[in-house]
Design a protein around this motif. Sequence first.
Motif, PDB file in Angstrom:
ATOM      1  N   MET A   1       0.843  -1.195   0.000  1.00  0.00           N
ATOM      2  CA  MET A   1       0.000   0.000   0.000  1.00  0.00           C
ATOM      3  C   MET A   1       0.875   1.241   0.000  1.00  0.00           C
ATOM      4  SD  MET A   1      -3.028   1.131   2.585  1.00  0.00           S
ATOM      5  CE  MET A   1      -4.120  -0.085   1.851  1.00  0.00           C
ATOM      6  N   THR A   2       0.582   2.179  -0.891  1.00  0.00           N
ATOM      7  CA  THR A   2       1.379   3.389  -1.018  1.00  0.00           C
ATOM      8  C   THR A   2       0.591   4.584  -0.506  1.00  0.00           C
ATOM      9  OG1 THR A   2       2.512   2.505  -2.969  1.00  0.00           O
ATOM     10  CG2 THR A   2       2.623   4.880  -2.600  1.00  0.00           C
ATOM     11  N   ILE A   3       1.192   5.294   0.446  1.00  0.00           N
ATOM     12  CA  ILE A   3       0.595   6.519   0.980  1.00  0.00           C
ATOM     13  C   ILE A   3       1.489   7.686   0.563  1.00  0.00           C
ATOM     14  CG2 ILE A   3      -0.127   7.776   3.036  1.00  0.00           C
ATOM     15  CD1 ILE A   3      -0.493   5.110   4.443  1.00  0.00           C
ATOM     16  N   ALA A   4       0.911   8.648  -0.124  1.00  0.00           N
ATOM     17  CA  ALA A   4       1.648   9.851  -0.517  1.00  0.00           C
ATOM     18  C   ALA A   4       1.442  10.908   0.557  1.00  0.00           C
ATOM     19  CB  ALA A   4       1.157  10.366  -1.861  1.00  0.00           C
ATOM     20  N   LEU A   5       2.552  11.514   1.014  1.00  0.00           N
ATOM     21  CA  LEU A   5       2.483  12.485   2.095  1.00  0.00           C
ATOM     22  C   LEU A   5       3.176  13.779   1.676  1.00  0.00           C
ATOM     23  CD1 LEU A   5       3.591   9.487   3.499  1.00  0.00           C
ATOM     24  CD2 LEU A   5       2.405  10.618   5.378  1.00  0.00           C
ATOM     25  N   PHE A   6       2.458  14.887   1.767  1.00  0.00           N
ATOM     26  CA  PHE A   6       3.029  16.197   1.474  1.00  0.00           C
ATOM     27  C   PHE A   6       3.553  16.789   2.785  1.00  0.00           C
ATOM     28  CE2 PHE A   6      -0.023  15.564  -1.961  1.00  0.00           C
ATOM     29  CZ  PHE A   6       0.743  15.901  -3.067  1.00  0.00           C
ATOM     30  N   LEU A   7       4.859  16.826   2.903  1.00  0.00           N
ATOM     31  CA  LEU A   7       5.479  17.229   4.167  1.00  0.00           C
ATOM     32  C   LEU A   7       6.640  18.174   3.906  1.00  0.00           C
ATOM     33  CD1 LEU A   7       5.645  16.807   7.274  1.00  0.00           C
ATOM     34  CD2 LEU A   7       7.285  14.965   6.802  1.00  0.00           C
ATOM     35  N   GLY A   8       6.718  19.231   4.724  1.00  0.00           N
ATOM     36  CA  GLY A   8       7.807  20.189   4.596  1.00  0.00           C
ATOM     37  C   GLY A   8       8.321  20.613   5.955  1.00  0.00           C
ATOM     38  N   PRO A   9       8.101  21.882   6.334  1.00  0.00           N
ATOM     39  CA  PRO A   9       8.683  22.394   7.584  1.00  0.00           C
ATOM     40  C   PRO A   9       7.985  21.944   8.857  1.00  0.00           C
ATOM     41  CG  PRO A   9       7.402  24.103   6.497  1.00  0.00           C
ATOM     42  CD  PRO A   9       7.445  22.946   5.546  1.00  0.00           C
ATOM     43  N   SER A  10       6.839  21.287   8.771  1.00  0.00           N
ATOM     44  CA  SER A  10       6.146  20.884   9.999  1.00  0.00           C
ATOM     45  C   SER A  10       6.932  19.845  10.790  1.00  0.00           C
ATOM     46  CB  SER A  10       4.752  20.328   9.678  1.00  0.00           C
ATOM     47  OG  SER A  10       3.857  21.358   9.351  1.00  0.00           O
ATOM     48  N   LEU A  11       7.604  18.930  10.077  1.00  0.00           N
ATOM     49  CA  LEU A  11       8.309  17.832  10.748  1.00  0.00           C
ATOM     50  C   LEU A  11       9.498  17.416   9.903  1.00  0.00           C
ATOM     51  CD1 LEU A  11       7.951  15.888  13.244  1.00  0.00           C
ATOM     52  CD2 LEU A  11       6.913  14.274  11.631  1.00  0.00           C
ATOM     53  N   PRO A  12      10.675  17.224  10.531  1.00  0.00           N
ATOM     54  CA  PRO A  12      11.839  16.776   9.750  1.00  0.00           C
ATOM     55  C   PRO A  12      11.560  15.451   9.053  1.00  0.00           C
ATOM     56  CG  PRO A  12      12.530  17.558  11.912  1.00  0.00           C
ATOM     57  CD  PRO A  12      11.027  17.501  11.941  1.00  0.00           C
ATOM     58  N   LEU A  13      12.011  15.323   7.816  1.00  0.00           N
ATOM     59  CA  LEU A  13      11.753  14.133   7.031  1.00  0.00           C
ATOM     60  C   LEU A  13      12.324  12.890   7.695  1.00  0.00           C
ATOM     61  CD1 LEU A  13      10.617  12.906   4.439  1.00  0.00           C
ATOM     62  CD2 LEU A  13      12.773  13.466   3.296  1.00  0.00           C
ATOM     63  N   GLU A  14      13.523  13.007   8.307  1.00  0.00           N
ATOM     64  CA  GLU A  14      14.124  11.838   8.975  1.00  0.00           C
ATOM     65  C   GLU A  14      13.212  11.325  10.082  1.00  0.00           C
ATOM     66  OE1 GLU A  14      15.463  14.762   8.627  1.00  0.00           O
ATOM     67  OE2 GLU A  14      17.260  14.556   7.368  1.00  0.00           O
ATOM     68  N   ILE A  45      -3.742   9.650   0.543  1.00  0.00           N
ATOM     69  CA  ILE A  45      -2.993  10.906   0.489  1.00  0.00           C
ATOM     70  C   ILE A  45      -3.071  11.572   1.853  1.00  0.00           C
ATOM     71  CG2 ILE A  45      -2.864  13.207  -0.552  1.00  0.00           C
ATOM     72  CD1 ILE A  45      -4.165  11.995  -3.063  1.00  0.00           C
ATOM     73  N   ALA A  46      -1.928  12.024   2.354  1.00  0.00           N
ATOM     74  CA  ALA A  46      -1.873  12.778   3.610  1.00  0.00           C
ATOM     75  C   ALA A  46      -1.334  14.166   3.294  1.00  0.00           C
ATOM     76  CB  ALA A  46      -0.994  12.077   4.629  1.00  0.00           C
ATOM     77  N   LEU A  47      -2.150  15.172   3.541  1.00  0.00           N
ATOM     78  CA  LEU A  47      -1.753  16.565   3.302  1.00  0.00           C
ATOM     79  C   LEU A  47      -1.408  17.198   4.642  1.00  0.00           C
ATOM     80  CD1 LEU A  47      -1.492  19.086   1.518  1.00  0.00           C
ATOM     81  CD2 LEU A  47      -3.953  19.452   1.824  1.00  0.00           C
TER      82      LEU A  47
END
Length: 461
Positions: A1-14, A45-47
């Motif tokens: 299952m693939t979940i696409a997540l749009f993430l930037g400054p809210s939380l570090p990618l690591e 999708i997670a925005l």
Amino acid sequence: MTIALFLGPSLPLERAREILDGRYLPPARQGDILRLVREKEVDAIALIDGDDYASGPLVWHKEILCALDRGIPVFGAGALGAIRAAELAPFGMRGFGEVYRLYREGLLEGDDAVAAPFSVEGGRYRRLAEPLVNLLATFVRARERGFVSDEREAALKGAAEGLFYRERSLGKVLERLRADGDIDEEEAAALGEVLESLRVDRLASDAEGLLRHLAQEGPGGPVQVSLPPDWKESHVFRRIVEEERQEVVDDVILTVGDIAAWGALARPEGFDLARRGLNRFLGLELARQRGLVAGDDDVALESTRFRRRMDLVDDEAFRGWMKANHLDDEGFVRLMRDEATLSRLRHWLFVAQRFGTPVQAMADEMRLEGLYEAVSAEAARAYGLFRTLRKDIRQEASELGSRDDFFPSYVAAHALASMDRNFLAWCEEMAIDTGRALSHALIREGLRRSFESLGKEDEEA
């Protein structure tokens, strides 16, 4: 299952990857979710983050509705995701976290409450200002723990809300209080240390909460969508779907609007393409208003004609054409339905409504294209020759069976690339009087055969 997540400054990618393995994408811009829907390669999708407000249009509500309509669950939390989830919860988008709750209950209203500019360095996002929701949560914690009074919390809140979102920071808030005379420099320094030690990062905690939920529960069951039946029926939606649709060409991301603009402005035929495109749009709009909609049989027939005309009968060639033209099966059916609808419109205009042959429109088009003079000279030469030989041609046609003998060979020798159906149907759809068209066809075929026979006689002599 693939979940696409749009993430930037809210939380570090690591940190995000430690919680949930998914397809992480940069902060969302308008068109990004539509692109995922068309790719058909994601299950949810997670925005969380959207691009900086100043950089361009944000994710549009109806592209989220489009994903929900296709059965793709869409979750929102943290920054822009919380706002869109609060707005679209009645239609099936799922929100998580405290920021979502505040927006949902009307305790937060302005979009700027979660906005903060950021920079990107080596794939890492760094906030250049502090979001208002984080500052307000920090002030509440300071009051609850007895470090500030109710009055001081209200003053802090007022100072933070009065700052432009790109300038918000704890230091700027304290400067505003000092400038207003609420605290002196020493008090500001002491209060700054306290607030920094109690700092709340609401965006990060809400983002983590959504990721943990998805890691533990997955996207859940089927999407519970509640959409009005006519939600797609707006010019704005159709415009955004077409103009903001993103495509990758030679590793460069372009919108279809970019491609169309380049075609109109950079190609020699651009002006003509743009004019024909507008005429096409006007024709489809008129057909819609008249209730002229092509049926499935019309679409299937139009598809067959188009593929034959474009030499795309082979499935591999057809798929290659589809890919190069950025169309999926649904897009191709839409294109063919539009073509079939325009065909029905032409039939309604020239046959059912008996408006007759569009002679003036055709002549005006040639004038506008600078072709009228040349075409009129060609017609004069041809028709002069017709009149010279007409008697013999008609006699010959009569003796040889006229239509049965001449007509098939004429079509075989002179059929235009656009003549993708039988001759009479083509003439009718193009609003050419079929009787005269057939007469001209017979005359031209007779001329051709006469000239061929003359050539043979010369060779034999």
